[in-house]
Design a protein around this motif. Sequence first.
Motif, PDB file in Angstrom:
ATOM      1  N   THR A   1       7.783 -20.347  -5.702  1.00  0.00           N
ATOM      2  CA  THR A   1       7.487 -19.572  -7.242  1.00  0.00           C
ATOM      3  C   THR A   1       7.069 -18.221  -6.506  1.00  0.00           C
ATOM      4  N   ILE A   2       7.834 -17.178  -7.210  1.00  0.00           N
ATOM      5  CA  ILE A   2       7.327 -15.910  -6.677  1.00  0.00           C
ATOM      6  C   ILE A   2       6.526 -15.384  -8.072  1.00  0.00           C
ATOM      7  N   SER A   3       5.453 -14.689  -7.591  1.00  0.00           N
ATOM      8  CA  SER A   3       4.720 -13.969  -8.684  1.00  0.00           C
ATOM      9  C   SER A   3       4.084 -12.791  -8.062  1.00  0.00           C
ATOM     10  N   ARG A   4       3.365 -11.995  -8.916  1.00  0.00           N
ATOM     11  CA  ARG A   4       2.803 -10.464  -8.674  1.00  0.00           C
ATOM     12  C   ARG A   4       1.618 -10.534  -9.343  1.00  0.00           C
ATOM     13  N   ASP A   5       0.592  -9.929  -8.790  1.00  0.00           N
ATOM     14  CA  ASP A   5      -0.507  -9.438  -9.320  1.00  0.00           C
ATOM     15  C   ASP A   5      -0.601  -7.776  -9.078  1.00  0.00           C
ATOM     16  N   ASN A   6      -0.339  -7.228 -10.136  1.00  0.00           N
ATOM     17  CA  ASN A   6      -0.250  -5.836  -9.905  1.00  0.00           C
ATOM     18  C   ASN A   6      -1.585  -5.010  -9.636  1.00  0.00           C
TER      19      ASN A   6
ATOM     20  N   SER B   1       0.838  -1.284   0.004  1.00  0.00           N
ATOM     21  CA  SER B   1      -0.086  -0.158  -0.090  1.00  0.00           C
ATOM     22  C   SER B   1       0.915   1.273   0.084  1.00  0.00           C
ATOM     23  N   GLY B   2       0.462   2.388  -0.448  1.00  0.00           N
ATOM     24  CA  GLY B   2       0.994   3.536  -0.461  1.00  0.00           C
ATOM     25  C   GLY B   2       1.516   3.920  -1.719  1.00  0.00           C
ATOM     26  N   ARG B   3       2.147   3.008  -2.711  1.00  0.00           N
ATOM     27  CA  ARG B   3       2.360   3.147  -3.753  1.00  0.00           C
ATOM     28  C   ARG B   3       2.035   2.188  -4.846  1.00  0.00           C
ATOM     29  N   THR B   4       1.978   2.150  -5.859  1.00  0.00           N
ATOM     30  CA  THR B   4       1.500   1.018  -6.844  1.00  0.00           C
ATOM     31  C   THR B   4       2.693   0.007  -6.948  1.00  0.00           C
ATOM     32  N   LEU B   5       2.158  -1.219  -6.756  1.00  0.00           N
ATOM     33  CA  LEU B   5       3.277  -2.245  -6.669  1.00  0.00           C
ATOM     34  C   LEU B   5       3.858  -2.570  -8.058  1.00  0.00           C
ATOM     35  N   ALA B   6       3.358  -2.069  -9.228  1.00  0.00           N
ATOM     36  CA  ALA B   6       3.828  -1.986 -10.695  1.00  0.00           C
ATOM     37  C   ALA B   6       5.141  -1.406 -10.774  1.00  0.00           C
ATOM     38  N   THR B   7       5.717  -0.437 -10.028  1.00  0.00           N
ATOM     39  CA  THR B   7       6.844   0.048 -10.234  1.00  0.00           C
ATOM     40  C   THR B   7       8.100  -0.493  -9.445  1.00  0.00           C
TER      41      THR B   7
ATOM     42  N   LYS C   1      -3.597  -6.268  -8.072  1.00  0.00           N
ATOM     43  CA  LYS C   1      -4.122  -6.496  -6.308  1.00  0.00           C
ATOM     44  C   LYS C   1      -3.016  -5.836  -5.529  1.00  0.00           C
ATOM     45  N   ASN C   2      -1.878  -5.074  -6.188  1.00  0.00           N
ATOM     46  CA  ASN C   2      -0.804  -4.545  -5.537  1.00  0.00           C
ATOM     47  C   ASN C   2      -0.418  -5.801  -4.430  1.00  0.00           C
ATOM     48  N   THR C   3      -0.096  -6.932  -4.777  1.00  0.00           N
ATOM     49  CA  THR C   3       0.219  -8.146  -4.077  1.00  0.00           C
ATOM     50  C   THR C   3       1.422  -8.962  -4.757  1.00  0.00           C
ATOM     51  N   VAL C   4       2.133  -9.442  -3.975  1.00  0.00           N
ATOM     52  CA  VAL C   4       3.144 -10.376  -4.386  1.00  0.00           C
ATOM     53  C   VAL C   4       3.098 -11.747  -3.787  1.00  0.00           C
ATOM     54  N   TYR C   5       3.476 -12.840  -4.141  1.00  0.00           N
ATOM     55  CA  TYR C   5       3.067 -14.077  -3.542  1.00  0.00           C
ATOM     56  C   TYR C   5       4.580 -14.971  -3.713  1.00  0.00           C
ATOM     57  N   LEU C   6       4.562 -15.730  -2.619  1.00  0.00           N
ATOM     58  CA  LEU C   6       5.494 -16.870  -2.710  1.00  0.00           C
ATOM     59  C   LEU C   6       4.929 -18.139  -2.395  1.00  0.00           C
ATOM     60  N   GLN C   7       4.964 -18.749  -3.803  1.00  0.00           N
ATOM     61  CA  GLN C   7       4.302 -20.239  -3.349  1.00  0.00           C
ATOM     62  C   GLN C   7       5.280 -21.155  -2.804  1.00  0.00           C
ATOM     63  N   MET C   8       5.299 -21.960  -1.779  1.00  0.00           N
ATOM     64  CA  MET C   8       6.278 -22.762  -1.596  1.00  0.00           C
ATOM     65  C   MET C   8       5.761 -24.309  -1.348  1.00  0.00           C
TER      66      MET C   8
END
Length: 123
Positions: free
Chosen positions: A69-74, A25-31, A76-83
């Motif tokens: 596996t790391i992934s992102r959903d811009n 939050s606070g800034r867009t994840l995309a950057t 939703k401003n969320t990054v994931y780590l599937q372990m």
Amino acid sequence: QVQLVESGGGLVQPGGSLRLSCAVSGRTLATYTMGWFRQAPGKEREFVAAIRWTSNSPYYADSVKGRFTISRDNAKNTVYLQMNTLKPEDTAVFYCAAGVTGSIYDRGSYAYWGQGTQVTVSS
């Protein structure tokens, strides 16, 4: 002000899976290039994975390659780590980080950090 909030940690048996999330939050994840680090008791905080904002290219520590596996959903401003195939040696507090100004492998390169989420792998 950028805020990072991790979730998804917990207790899992060896060989099990967990998915960690990091909400930005606070800034867009995309950057942002985003990273995951972990710190086990008595050890240094170490690099786990990162994903670049420019190319979405993932990078992994050798110890987790093929399992995490790391992934992102811009949107939703969320990054994931599937372990997957978790091992007892994966037990640690996992942190997400953002705002890289140097090497993505160096924790000192990141400006923003979450509070961490505990992952415990034990039978």
